[in-house]
Design an enzyme around this catalytic site. Structure first.
Site, PDB file in Angstrom:
ATOM      1  N   ILE A 322      44.863  41.096  39.085  1.00 30.84           N
ATOM      2  CA  ILE A 322      45.989  40.227  39.415  1.00 30.84           C
ATOM      3  C   ILE A 322      46.177  39.271  38.249  1.00 30.84           C
ATOM      4  CG2 ILE A 322      46.095  40.340  41.928  1.00 30.84           C
ATOM      5  CD1 ILE A 322      44.197  38.047  42.073  1.00 30.84           C
ATOM      6  N   GLU A 323      47.399  38.849  38.043  1.00 33.69           N
ATOM      7  CA  GLU A 323      47.742  38.112  36.839  1.00 33.69           C
ATOM      8  C   GLU A 323      47.000  36.789  36.691  1.00 33.69           C
ATOM      9  OE1 GLU A 323      51.413  37.628  39.629  1.00 33.69           O
ATOM     10  OE2 GLU A 323      49.796  39.069  39.292  1.00 33.69           O
TER      11      GLU A 323
END
Length: 524
Positions: A322-323
């Site tokens: 996830i970013e």
């Protein structure tokens, strides 16, 4: 230092960068004190607030809404904004934006994070192709969110015959960041956090611009007690420490050591996702993956892919990112999005976006709010209910270089209901909101640009699957039990292109038991 004393460091006209990821990493005590100071004294006035990620939720953590007062705010630059359900009132800051009460920009999240790095290094700005042919492009809207916003912060430039966007640097006067523990010298560790976000970069940007850094933490210890390898913000950058013993790890989570990577929670303790149309879409998206894939999951239905993969016994065969920095494990869903359960590693978000925009992942699974006949996608704004979407977030950055793009959502929205039984889908009530539209309200993804880059794009819903071809969107699969003329054509507001090899979606998607994917050829 008290929170009231700390916010005295903020002056009229300052640009203030603030950390947070929805309900995580929110310096709530400091923001509350800043609001109280303004209401009591009328100061500071006309500040510019910079939020790399949405700060706060609508369930008790006010976050950015503490600053939603005319006179206090002049301008907001954010990678995403706090959302609320369609039936609920909009967050105060979002309401100010769409009533033209404050200037507002929505930059791609990764771009805004990387821009902080340029500011910290005192460089003139960020040059990147991220944002081209989207609403961020100055030929379209230049990331401006309302009519009040007039200044151009982004320029289109040409280098060696190619188009790029130039995002201009600006001075940062104050950084408000959060950690777990500080020592008396101001060194900050983050051992109870599920993300490091860009707190170091924010602090460095403010410090190098001659500004101040305010850090909220849970506790303070004596010098020499912190492991220097765990220090995320050196004390030489920190001007004020504010203690909040009650700060939450995330929305609805006071503290879970499996989120901060301190322990590993047995997968059997993870509740299975109930069978629903959302799970059907997430399952079908999972079927597009294969062993060894590195996959970034977006907000909404895509975040269900990881618990579905856990049910199928595929954790360890694919790797989720996830970013916000987590690698491996099971990304959290809903308003807890931003961290992962049992992460294998947590890196700073600027580094994660280097990895993502540089093409380090194999696939990205992202949501969609609207799609048109050409395959262009909107996830950033719905004019009548703007508070249900958070803006671009990391969407534009993540999709820029990835090889396979998997859009995942329901075909309509707003009250859709269906019965799933015996490998078939029975639609009981159609959604009020049409998502396959002739004209997008906002362009967050340009399909032609994706084709030019050789990206593979698929659009998955609970009853239909489409693929992007040179001629546009093509229907390739429909769900068992669904009639094309009754349940798909009426809710697609453009001429439907149908593959000559139209097939049925796998009936295992519509059964309660696990699909048995780990025994299929793609996973063995």
């Amino acid at each position: 230092m008290s929170a009231a004393e700390a916010v005295e460091l903020i002056k009229d006209g300052d640009t203030v960068t603030i950390c947070g990821i929805i309900g995580a990493l929110v310096p709530e005590k400091v923001l509350s004190a800043l609001e109280a100071r303004y209401l009591q004294t009328g100061a500071p006035r006309h500040i510019t607030a910079v939020f790399p990620v949405a700060v706060g939720d609508v369930y008790g953590i006010s976050g950015a809404d503490h600053l939603a007062h005319e006179g206090l705010l002049k301008r907001v630059i954010s990678g995403s904004y706090v959302t609320a359900p369609a039936s609920a009132p909009p967050p105060k800051l979002v309401e100010m934006i769409y009533k033209n009460k404050v200037e507002a920009y929505n930059f791609p999240m990764g771009v805004l994070m990387h821009l902080h790095r340029e500011i910290a290094a005192r460089r003139p700005g960020l040059i990147t192709q991220v944002g081209l042919r989207t609403f961020v492009d100055p030929r379209l809207e230049g990331a401006k969110m309302n009519k009040l916003t007039q200044e151009d912060l982004i320029e289109l430039i040409n280098l060696h015959g190619q188009e790029y966007l130039f995002y201009k640097s600006f001075p940062i006067n104050v950084a408000i960041v959060r950690g777990t523990t500080a020592d008396e010298f101001g060194n900050i560790t983050m051992e109870h956090e599920g993300s490091f976000s860009i707190v170091l970069t924010q602090a460095m940007a403010a410090h190098n611009c001659g500004g101040k850094v305010i850090a909220q933490v849970k506790r303070v210890t004596t010098p020499g007690k912190l492991n220097p390898q765990l220090v995320k913000i050196p004390g030489i950058m920190v001007d004020a420490i504010v203690i909040d013993e009650d700060q939450k790890q995330a929305t609805g989570i006071t503290y879970d050591p499996a989120v901060s990577g301190e322990i590993s929670k047995p997968l059997r303790q993870i509740e299975p996702v109930p069978l629903s149309i959302e799970k059907v879409a997430a399952r079908r998206a999972l079927m597009e993956l294969r062993q060894g894939d590195i996959v970034n999951l977006g907000f909404g239905i895509p975040s269900l892919v990881s618990p579905v993969a856990a049910e199928e016994g595929l954790i360890g065969k694919i790797f989720f990112t996830i970013e916000h920095g987590a690698i491996g494990g099971i990304p959290l869903a809903g308003l807890q999005f931003g961290a992962a359960l049992n992460p294998e590693a947590i890196i700073e978000s600027t580094a994660q976006f280097d990895f993502l925009t540089g093409g380090g992942i194999d696939a990205a699974i992202m949501a969609f709010a609207e799609v048109d006949a050409q395959g262009n996608v909107n996830v950033s704004r719905l004019t009548k209910i703007p508070h249900v979407l958070s803006g671009a977030g990391g969407f534009i950055d993540i999709l820029h270089s990835v090889r396979r793009i998997i859009f995942c959502g329901t075909l309509t929205a707003g009250g859709i209901a269906a019965e799933i039984k015996d490998g078939r889908l029975d639609l009981k009530k159609e959604g009020k909101v049409i998502k396959c539209v002739r004209q997008l309200q906002h362009r967050t993804f340009d399909a032609q640009f994706a084709l030019e880059k050789g990206q593979e794009v698929i659009y998955i819903t609970e009853r239909a699957v489409f693929r992007l071809k040179p001629e546009g969107l093509v229907l390739t699969e429909i769900a068992p039990g669904i009639n094309l003329d009754r349940a798909i054509r009426p809710v697609v507001n453009f001429d439907l292109r149908i593959s000559p090899n139209l097939s049925l979606m796998d009936e295992r998607l519509f059964k309660a038991e696990p699909m048995g994917l780990k025994n299929s050829p793609a996973w063995v």
